[in-house]
Scaffold this motif. Structure first.
Motif, short mmCIF file in Angstrom:
data_model
loop_
_atom_site.label_atom_id
_atom_site.label_comp_id
_atom_site.label_asym_id
_atom_site.label_seq_id
_atom_site.Cartn_x
_atom_site.Cartn_y
_atom_site.Cartn_z
N GLY A 92 2.17 9.18 -10.72
CA GLY A 92 2.58 8.26 -9.67
C GLY A 92 2.75 8.96 -8.34
O GLY A 92 2.33 8.45 -7.29
N GLN A 139 -1.32 1.48 -3.35
CA GLN A 139 -0.34 2.25 -2.58
C GLN A 139 0.40 1.37 -1.58
O GLN A 139 1.56 1.64 -1.25
N THR A 140 -0.26 0.34 -1.10
CA THR A 140 0.36 -0.55 -0.11
C THR A 140 0.62 -1.94 -0.66
O THR A 140 1.48 -2.66 -0.14
N ALA A 185 -4.60 3.13 -7.10
CA ALA A 185 -4.54 3.52 -5.69
C ALA A 185 -5.83 3.14 -4.97
O ALA A 185 -5.81 2.65 -3.83
N ALA A 198 -3.62 5.84 -12.40
CA ALA A 198 -2.97 5.91 -11.09
C ALA A 198 -4.01 5.97 -9.97
O ALA A 198 -3.88 5.31 -8.93
N ARG A 199 -5.05 6.75 -10.19
CA ARG A 199 -6.12 6.85 -9.20
C ARG A 199 -6.81 5.51 -8.99
O ARG A 199 -7.07 5.09 -7.86
N TYR A 237 -0.71 9.96 -6.77
CA TYR A 237 -1.56 8.92 -6.20
C TYR A 237 -0.78 7.79 -5.51
O TYR A 237 -1.37 6.79 -5.12
N GLY A 238 0.53 7.96 -5.37
CA GLY A 238 1.31 6.97 -4.63
C GLY A 238 1.49 5.66 -5.36
O GLY A 238 1.52 4.59 -4.72
N ILE A 239 1.65 5.71 -6.68
CA ILE A 239 1.83 4.51 -7.50
C ILE A 239 3.18 4.60 -8.21
O ILE A 239 3.50 5.64 -8.80
N PRO A 278 4.47 -3.49 -1.08
CA PRO A 278 4.67 -3.38 -2.52
C PRO A 278 5.84 -4.25 -2.97
O PRO A 278 6.71 -4.60 -2.18
N LEU A 313 8.77 5.39 -5.45
CA LEU A 313 8.16 6.56 -6.05
C LEU A 313 9.23 7.53 -6.50
O LEU A 313 10.32 7.59 -5.94
N ILE A 339 0.94 -3.27 -4.52
CA ILE A 339 0.81 -2.97 -5.94
C ILE A 339 0.28 -4.16 -6.73
O ILE A 339 -0.43 -3.99 -7.72
#
Length: 308
Positions: free
Chosen positions: A84, A161-162, A156, A152-153, A87-89, A24, A30, A164
């Motif tokens: 965020g 998530q890995t 992701a 966000a979904r 969903y890891g954003i 990212p 986060l 951006i």
């Protein structure tokens, strides 16, 4: 999925292609302190889209509701953080997409392309990735909670998530869009919600000042046109005075010319007032522009809002 943004961002925060694989973007983290706040709602996974017919949407979800939802930035900030975390954003990216796509719910469409709601989803994309995040049984793109979680979904699901940059590119397939979102996200991240609010208020002042300059200029042009037209008629009347052969005709023409000269004077006064109004509007715009360039804001903010 994007509404036009009136300003071009001049920051250079991305290195290389916006689609390059890798970690990212540096500086985005986060919100570890944010809690979901929607723990009673079972959120769908980002790994697979909705099955056909698996979500309920408003009957006319492609058209705006009669009373569109509006939320203060403080409430939106909580939503960005919660979605965020879910969903890891990074929340800053969700905030930037929200700003660029709908100006925080001020311009929710439908856009010329047909995108709708808080995060400007195309209807077909919403059916695949829409979320009923508030648990009311309806996945509604015009509802801020549903829309932010769905964004966000979607990010992701696209690998955000890995990477951006890759996730944002999936939202709008253009490298300039990726740069615009991530540059703005970086600005928001530097100042948090306080700077987000300050920038939005300053943007509103700049937009109001620009509109007032345009309006004042239009009024000045109209006043000048009216004055020019009246002067032309007045000149014609005075020419008749000079051309009159009989004294009675000359006196009658002079009366008409004098009366019309009064209209010309009124038009000239209106032009002067319109010119003064334009100068005042230009001064207000200059003040707002100077505020946008103040050192208290992050570097590049003036360019972001078209104030540089």
């Amino acid at each position: 999925m994007r509404l036009l943004v009136t300003a071009a961002i001049g920051l250079a925060l991305l290195a290389g292609s916006a689609r390059a694989a890798g970690p990212p973007v540096l500086g985005f983290t986060l919100s570890s302190g944010a809690q979901s706040g929607l723990q009673r709602v079972s959120l769908p996974s980002a790994s697979t889209p909705n099955a056909p017919g698996s979500i309920s949407v408003p009957v006319s979800f492609t058209s705006p509701p009669a009373n569109p939802q509006q939320l203060p930035l403080s409430s939106l900030h909580v939503l960005w953080q919660q979605a965020g975390v879910a969903y890891g954003i990074p929340w800053q990216v969700l905030a930037a997409v929200n700003k660029i796509e709908s100006n925080f719910g001020q311009n929710m469409g439908p856009s010329s392309a047909g995108a709708v709601g808080w995060m400007q989803f195309m209807p077909s994309t919403w059916l695949r990735w829409g979320v009923d995040a508030d648990g009311d049984g309806i996945a509604d793109p015009w509802n801020a909670t549903d829309a932010v979680y769905a964004a966000a979904r979607y990010l992701a699901a696209a690998g955000g998530q890995t990477d951006i940059s890759r996730g944002v590119f999936s939202y709008n397939h253009a490298d300039w869009y990726v740069r615009e979102v991530l540059d703005l996200a970086q600005v928001y991240g530097q100042g948090g919600i306080t700077q987000t609010v300050d920038l939005q208020q300053l943007q509103s002042k700049l937009d109001d000042a620009r509109r007032e300059v345009v309006r004042a200029n239009e009024l000045l042009v109209a006043a000048q046109g009216q004055e020019q037209q009246l002067r032309k008629v007045s000149q014609g009347l005075h020419a008749r005075v000079e051309a009159a052969a009989l004294l009675s005709d000359r006196l009658a023409a002079e009366r008409r010319a004098v009366l019309y000269d009064a209209h010309v004077d009124e038009a000239r006064a209106a032009t002067d007032a319109a010119r003064a109004n334009l100068e005042q509007a230009q001064s207000s715009l200059a003040t707002a522009t100077q505020s946008a360039q103040a050192p208290s804001f992050a570097q590049g903010v003036g360019t972001l809002m078209g104030a540089a």
